[in-house]
Design a protein around this motif. Sequence first.
Motif, PDB file in Angstrom:
ATOM      1  N   UNK A   1       0.833  -1.207   0.000  1.00  0.00           N
ATOM      2  CA  UNK A   1       0.000   0.000   0.000  1.00  0.00           C
ATOM      3  C   UNK A   1       0.867   1.257   0.000  1.00  0.00           C
ATOM      4  N   UNK A   2       2.031   1.155  -0.646  1.00  0.00           N
ATOM      5  CA  UNK A   2       2.985   2.262  -0.645  1.00  0.00           C
ATOM      6  C   UNK A   2       2.418   3.518  -1.285  1.00  0.00           C
ATOM      7  N   UNK A   3       1.494   3.377  -2.226  1.00  0.00           N
ATOM      8  CA  UNK A   3       0.883   4.532  -2.886  1.00  0.00           C
ATOM      9  C   UNK A   3       0.028   5.362  -1.949  1.00  0.00           C
ATOM     10  N   UNK A   4      -0.393   4.778  -0.825  1.00  0.00           N
ATOM     11  CA  UNK A   4      -1.152   5.531   0.182  1.00  0.00           C
ATOM     12  C   UNK A   4      -0.242   6.439   0.992  1.00  0.00           C
ATOM     13  N   UNK A   5       1.044   6.097   1.033  1.00  0.00           N
ATOM     14  CA  UNK A   5       1.999   6.853   1.843  1.00  0.00           C
ATOM     15  C   UNK A   5       2.818   7.836   1.011  1.00  0.00           C
ATOM     16  N   UNK A   6       3.219   7.405  -0.196  1.00  0.00           N
ATOM     17  CA  UNK A   6       4.091   8.222  -1.036  1.00  0.00           C
ATOM     18  C   UNK A   6       3.497   8.399  -2.425  1.00  0.00           C
ATOM     19  N   UNK A   7       3.768   9.565  -3.048  1.00  0.00           N
ATOM     20  CA  UNK A   7       3.353   9.768  -4.433  1.00  0.00           C
ATOM     21  C   UNK A   7       4.426   9.212  -5.371  1.00  0.00           C
ATOM     22  N   UNK A   8       4.143   9.241  -6.651  1.00  0.00           N
ATOM     23  CA  UNK A   8       5.032   8.668  -7.656  1.00  0.00           C
ATOM     24  C   UNK A   8       6.432   9.288  -7.597  1.00  0.00           C
ATOM     25  N   UNK A   9       6.499  10.591  -7.421  1.00  0.00           N
ATOM     26  CA  UNK A   9       7.792  11.284  -7.382  1.00  0.00           C
ATOM     27  C   UNK A   9       8.639  10.818  -6.192  1.00  0.00           C
ATOM     28  N   UNK A  10       8.024  10.678  -5.028  1.00  0.00           N
ATOM     29  CA  UNK A  10       8.752  10.240  -3.837  1.00  0.00           C
ATOM     30  C   UNK A  10       9.200   8.782  -3.988  1.00  0.00           C
ATOM     31  N   UNK A  11       8.348   7.931  -4.559  1.00  0.00           N
ATOM     32  CA  UNK A  11       8.718   6.529  -4.771  1.00  0.00           C
ATOM     33  C   UNK A  11       9.904   6.453  -5.731  1.00  0.00           C
ATOM     34  N   UNK A  12       9.877   7.255  -6.796  1.00  0.00           N
ATOM     35  CA  UNK A  12      10.996   7.287  -7.742  1.00  0.00           C
ATOM     36  C   UNK A  12      12.279   7.739  -7.039  1.00  0.00           C
ATOM     37  N   UNK A  13      12.159   8.698  -6.135  1.00  0.00           N
ATOM     38  CA  UNK A  13      13.315   9.178  -5.382  1.00  0.00           C
ATOM     39  C   UNK A  13      13.873   8.082  -4.472  1.00  0.00           C
ATOM     40  N   UNK A  14      12.995   7.325  -3.837  1.00  0.00           N
ATOM     41  CA  UNK A  14      13.441   6.228  -2.978  1.00  0.00           C
ATOM     42  C   UNK A  14      14.157   5.160  -3.807  1.00  0.00           C
ATOM     43  N   UNK A  15      13.602   4.840  -4.976  1.00  0.00           N
ATOM     44  CA  UNK A  15      14.240   3.856  -5.853  1.00  0.00           C
ATOM     45  C   UNK A  15      15.617   4.362  -6.287  1.00  0.00           C
ATOM     46  N   UNK A  16      15.701   5.640  -6.620  1.00  0.00           N
ATOM     47  CA  UNK A  16      16.951   6.219  -7.113  1.00  0.00           C
ATOM     48  C   UNK A  16      18.006   6.352  -6.024  1.00  0.00           C
ATOM     49  N   UNK A  17      17.596   6.797  -4.836  1.00  0.00           N
ATOM     50  CA  UNK A  17      18.558   7.122  -3.778  1.00  0.00           C
ATOM     51  C   UNK A  17      18.648   6.090  -2.666  1.00  0.00           C
ATOM     52  N   UNK A  18      17.675   5.181  -2.602  1.00  0.00           N
ATOM     53  CA  UNK A  18      17.652   4.200  -1.530  1.00  0.00           C
ATOM     54  C   UNK A  18      17.005   4.769  -0.281  1.00  0.00           C
ATOM     55  N   UNK A  19      16.709   3.877   0.654  1.00  0.00           N
ATOM     56  CA  UNK A  19      16.126   4.289   1.928  1.00  0.00           C
ATOM     57  C   UNK A  19      16.258   3.129   2.890  1.00  0.00           C
ATOM     58  N   UNK A  20      16.600   3.409   4.126  1.00  0.00           N
ATOM     59  CA  UNK A  20      16.786   2.336   5.095  1.00  0.00           C
ATOM     60  C   UNK A  20      17.906   1.415   4.631  1.00  0.00           C
ATOM     61  N   UNK A  21      17.629   0.127   4.572  1.00  0.00           N
ATOM     62  CA  UNK A  21      18.624  -0.846   4.138  1.00  0.00           C
ATOM     63  C   UNK A  21      18.696  -1.027   2.636  1.00  0.00           C
ATOM     64  N   UNK A  22      17.816  -0.362   1.898  1.00  0.00           N
ATOM     65  CA  UNK A  22      17.799  -0.514   0.441  1.00  0.00           C
ATOM     66  C   UNK A  22      18.795   0.441  -0.199  1.00  0.00           C
TER      67      UNK A  22
END
Length: 112
Positions: free
Chosen positions: A70-91
């Motif tokens: 349910x990640x779309x409920x927490x983050x928009x497309x731009x933020x998800x793309x940023x997480x994929x690009x920059x990582x977050x937590x252990x990713x």
Amino acid sequence: MKRKLLGLVLGTSLVFTLAACGGDDNAADEPAGDNGGTATTASADKIFQQNCAACHGQDLTGGAGPDISKVGSKYDQEKIASIIENGQGGMRGGIIQGEEKDAVAAWLSEKK
């Protein structure tokens, strides 16, 4: 003797688990879809399965990584793309890049 064997088994398992989270390094070189290599929402699921499912689960409910069903409920497309690009937590960042990253981010933003 048993402690050394257990340590070897656990260490090997950890190495394989961490390696699996990286996905296929050659995936970015392959065409993402039938439309001249442009990633589409239809291929986003396939890209996710190849690069992300080892940690986030085939059904997005988690495993080594968090539940993102349910990640779309927490983050928009731009933020998800940023997480994929920059990582977050252990990713680590950059597992998926370019149009494939954008397609997966759009697809995940619809998961609510």
